[in-house]
Motif scaffolding. Structure first.
Motif, mmCIF file in Angstrom:
data_model
loop_
_atom_site.group_PDB
_atom_site.id
_atom_site.type_symbol
_atom_site.label_atom_id
_atom_site.label_comp_id
_atom_site.label_asym_id
_atom_site.label_seq_id
_atom_site.Cartn_x
_atom_site.Cartn_y
_atom_site.Cartn_z
ATOM 1 N N GLU A 104 -7.687 11.355 -6.767
ATOM 2 C CA GLU A 104 -8.270 10.713 -5.580
ATOM 3 C C GLU A 104 -7.185 10.417 -4.547
ATOM 4 O O GLU A 104 -7.388 10.615 -3.336
ATOM 5 N N LEU A 105 -6.037 9.955 -5.031
ATOM 6 C CA LEU A 105 -4.921 9.639 -4.135
ATOM 7 C C LEU A 105 -4.406 10.903 -3.451
ATOM 8 O O LEU A 105 -4.095 10.892 -2.251
ATOM 9 N N ARG A 106 -4.307 11.996 -4.184
ATOM 10 C CA ARG A 106 -3.865 13.264 -3.600
ATOM 11 C C ARG A 106 -4.792 13.700 -2.470
ATOM 12 O O ARG A 106 -4.335 14.111 -1.389
ATOM 13 N N LEU A 107 -6.092 13.627 -2.711
ATOM 14 C CA LEU A 107 -7.054 14.022 -1.689
ATOM 15 C C LEU A 107 -6.968 13.125 -0.461
ATOM 16 O O LEU A 107 -7.000 13.611 0.684
ATOM 17 N N GLU A 108 -6.839 11.831 -0.685
ATOM 18 C CA GLU A 108 -6.758 10.894 0.434
ATOM 19 C C GLU A 108 -5.518 11.155 1.274
ATOM 20 O O GLU A 108 -5.584 11.215 2.518
ATOM 21 N N LEU A 109 -4.368 11.313 0.613
ATOM 22 C CA LEU A 109 -3.124 11.531 1.341
ATOM 23 C C LEU A 109 -3.143 12.879 2.070
ATOM 24 O O LEU A 109 -2.678 12.973 3.215
ATOM 25 N N HIS A 110 -3.658 13.906 1.432
ATOM 26 C CA HIS A 110 -3.731 15.223 2.074
ATOM 27 C C HIS A 110 -4.495 15.140 3.385
ATOM 28 O O HIS A 110 -4.044 15.618 4.434
ATOM 29 N N ASP A 111 -5.673 14.518 3.366
ATOM 30 C CA ASP A 111 -6.500 14.453 4.562
ATOM 31 C C ASP A 111 -5.884 13.558 5.632
ATOM 32 O O ASP A 111 -5.897 13.884 6.829
ATOM 33 N N LYS A 112 -5.331 12.431 5.220
ATOM 34 C CA LYS A 112 -4.786 11.483 6.200
ATOM 35 C C LYS A 112 -3.471 11.974 6.802
ATOM 36 O O LYS A 112 -3.196 11.736 7.991
ATOM 37 N N LYS B 96 -10.494 19.975 -4.271
ATOM 38 C CA LYS B 96 -11.554 19.579 -3.347
ATOM 39 C C LYS B 96 -12.900 20.140 -3.784
ATOM 40 O O LYS B 96 -13.934 19.475 -3.674
ATOM 41 N N VAL C 51 -0.278 4.292 0.302
ATOM 42 C CA VAL C 51 -0.807 5.175 1.341
ATOM 43 C C VAL C 51 -0.217 4.809 2.700
ATOM 44 O O VAL C 51 0.205 5.684 3.470
ATOM 45 N N SER D 232 0.832 -1.198 0.000
ATOM 46 C CA SER D 232 0.000 0.000 0.000
ATOM 47 C C SER D 232 0.869 1.251 0.000
ATOM 48 O O SER D 232 1.636 1.483 0.950
#
Length: 497
Positions: free
Chosen positions: A228-236, A218, A169, A167
């Motif tokens: 989608e990956l950028r948004l996920e990583l930014h938030d996490k 966003k 992420v 993974s």
């Protein structure tokens, strides 16, 4: 077929490097301003305020945002129909532009490049050579993308070859906390995926040259897997609670940039490179019509912030401090320092330790008894300045020297940026010392507190020479108290919860 004159190319490189030394990209200012208004952690909010105030001061005074004015990296896309009007190589052309920028009489930039990398490590004096990447592409123009990358963030670059089934992420979320705070968040993360080991690293560096557009992404929503990956990583990543300067808070990264390249079926190369709060990059095109022109941003683009350094801060007289006075200081407490302190970085620390190990006296003017040492390598002063921008360097690089200096010299405090490692925390607790931080990315603001400066030892080290600073109301924060409690552990733990 267009003809690129050497003078136009060199002037464009030099002007661009001067431009980015004192003008933040406006996308960064907009994103950081939004982070400031959203931030709920008091320490992080104060740090972001200092970065924004510093940025405006630098735009007004045309002086460097950070004392570390960076190593220059240049990506050139050269049209195959371009004709060069010069006998110099591309590397020589770039280096001449760098040389002129860093030796500019009105705004000299700090020379940080040493050669050779092992052994003598002597400063080249003009920040050359640059790191240059050239791609030949169709067309009749040259597209130049350049950056001045600070050492604190560059030192945190990471690479791994994952299994294809691993993974990405999970690897990023496990890796980011290991970066510490020495890369001066909040900033950007560049991620390169695929290719080979060197290609992934190059992709990560190149990704940092793109504008910050996470808020726009966003708002409109992701349209492909990478977005989608950028948004996920930014938030996490922001949910890790690391926060501005590693103090704990809501914003660690303003954007995550990702570039990919096809790779071997057995491999998943991944590179991660952070960009600091002094993000400096620019893109321009040369078509043979002359040197590039750059339009300064309007001062109205910066937010009007009311930052009160004295609000809630304890005033401290450095010239009357004792170890007993330090015992009441707590992690996260804001201080305003007045008095005299010494400065020293890696090279100076090495020399001090060598003298101590040989049983020799320290140089005249270097009495560390009940004194503080500031980890800084300032920019040269111009006009009526006492000293140029003088922000902190990464404190953890001095960890290996800390115990001996505290034991053998009477030193009671240190000032840098970022967290301290365990060996330093143990030494600080054992000897009842403290470690303070100034805000990385607020170098010109910090310099306003310096009222006198003189070299006291190791003048041959240039920006790494030891100096004595006289300061009035220098803004700092307690990072580690006499019991070894660290804000860089306590703050993120609180905000992660």
């Amino acid at each position: 077929m267009s003809t690129i004159r050497a003078a136009d190319f060199i002037d464009s490189i030099a002007t661009a490097l001067q431009f980015i030394s004192y003008y933040h990209p406006q996308d960064y200012i907009r994103a950081l301003t939004a982070a400031y208004h959203a931030e709920a952690a008091p320490a992080a909010r104060d740090a972001i305020a200092q970065i924004l105030v510093n940025s405006r001061l630098c735009a007004e005074g045309q002086r460097p945002i950070c004392q570390d004015t960076g190593a220059v990296v240049v990506f050139l896309s050269v049209g195959m129909n371009v004709r060069w009007d010069t006998a110099l190589s591309v590397q020589e052309l770039v280096d001449e532009g760098v040389r002129r920028a860093y030796r500019h009489p009105d705004n000299p930039l700090r020379a940080s490049i040493v050669a050779p990398p092992l052994g003598a490590r002597r400063n080249t004096g003009d920040n050359t050579p640059a790191v240059v990447h050239v791609a030949l592409v169709p067309g009749e123009t040259i597209v130049v993308r350049l950056a001045a990358k600070g050492g604190g963030s560059e030192n945190k670059a990471k690479f791994a070859t994952l299994n294809p089934s691993d993974s990405l992420v999970e690897w990023v979320l496990a890796t980011v906390p290991t970066l510490g705070a020495g890369w001066c968040p909040p900033g950007m993360l560049g991620i390169g995926i695929g290719g080979s080991a060197e290609k992934a690293m190059l992709l990560a560096k190149e990704a940092l040259l793109a504008p910050i557009d996470l808020h726009d992404l966003k708002a409109r929503g992701a349209t492909d897997f990478i977005e989608e990956l950028r948004l996920e990583l930014h938030d996490k990543i922001n949910a890790l609670g690391i926060g501005a300067q590693g103090l704990g808070g809501l914003t660690t990264v303003l954007d995550v940039k990702i570039l990919t390249y096809p790779t071997h079926a057995a491999s998943l190369p991944v590179a991660l490179i952070p960009n600091c709060a002094a993000t400096r990059h620019l893109e321009f095109t040369l078509d043979g019509s002359g040197a590039a022109q750059f339009v300064p941003p309007a001062l109205e683009d910066w937010p009007r912030l009311v930052w009160d350094a004295a609000a809630g801060a304890r005033r401290v007289n450095l010239d009357q401090l004792t170890r007993a006075d330090l015992a009441t200081w707590q992690p996260g407490e804001r201080l305003l320092l007045t008095g005299n302190l010494l400065t020293g970085r890696d090279a100076a620390h090495s020399r001090l330790i060598e003298l101590l190990n040989r049983g020799e006296s320290l140089p005249d003017g270097v009495d560390l008894t009940n004194r503080f040492i500031y980890y800084v390598g300032p920019v040269d002063a111009v006009r009526n300045e006492i000293v140029g921008p003088a922000g902190p360097t990464t404190a953890s690089r001095m960890d290996k020297f800390t115990a001996q200096l505290l034991r053998d010299t009477g030193l009671i405090g240190m000032i840098g940026k970022g967290e301290r490692g365990q060996i330093a925390l143990d030494a600080i607790k054992e000897y009842g010392a403290v470690s303070l931080i100034a805000v990385g990315g607020a170098a010109y603001l910090v310099a306003q507190a310096i009222t006198a400066a003189r070299i006291v030892a190791f003048a041959d080290l240039g920006m790494e020479a030891m100096r004595e600073f006289s300061v009035v109301d220098m803004p700092v924060m307690v990072a580690v108290n006499t019991q070894g409690a660290s804000i860089h552990q306590l703050g993120p733990a609180q905000w992660r919860r």
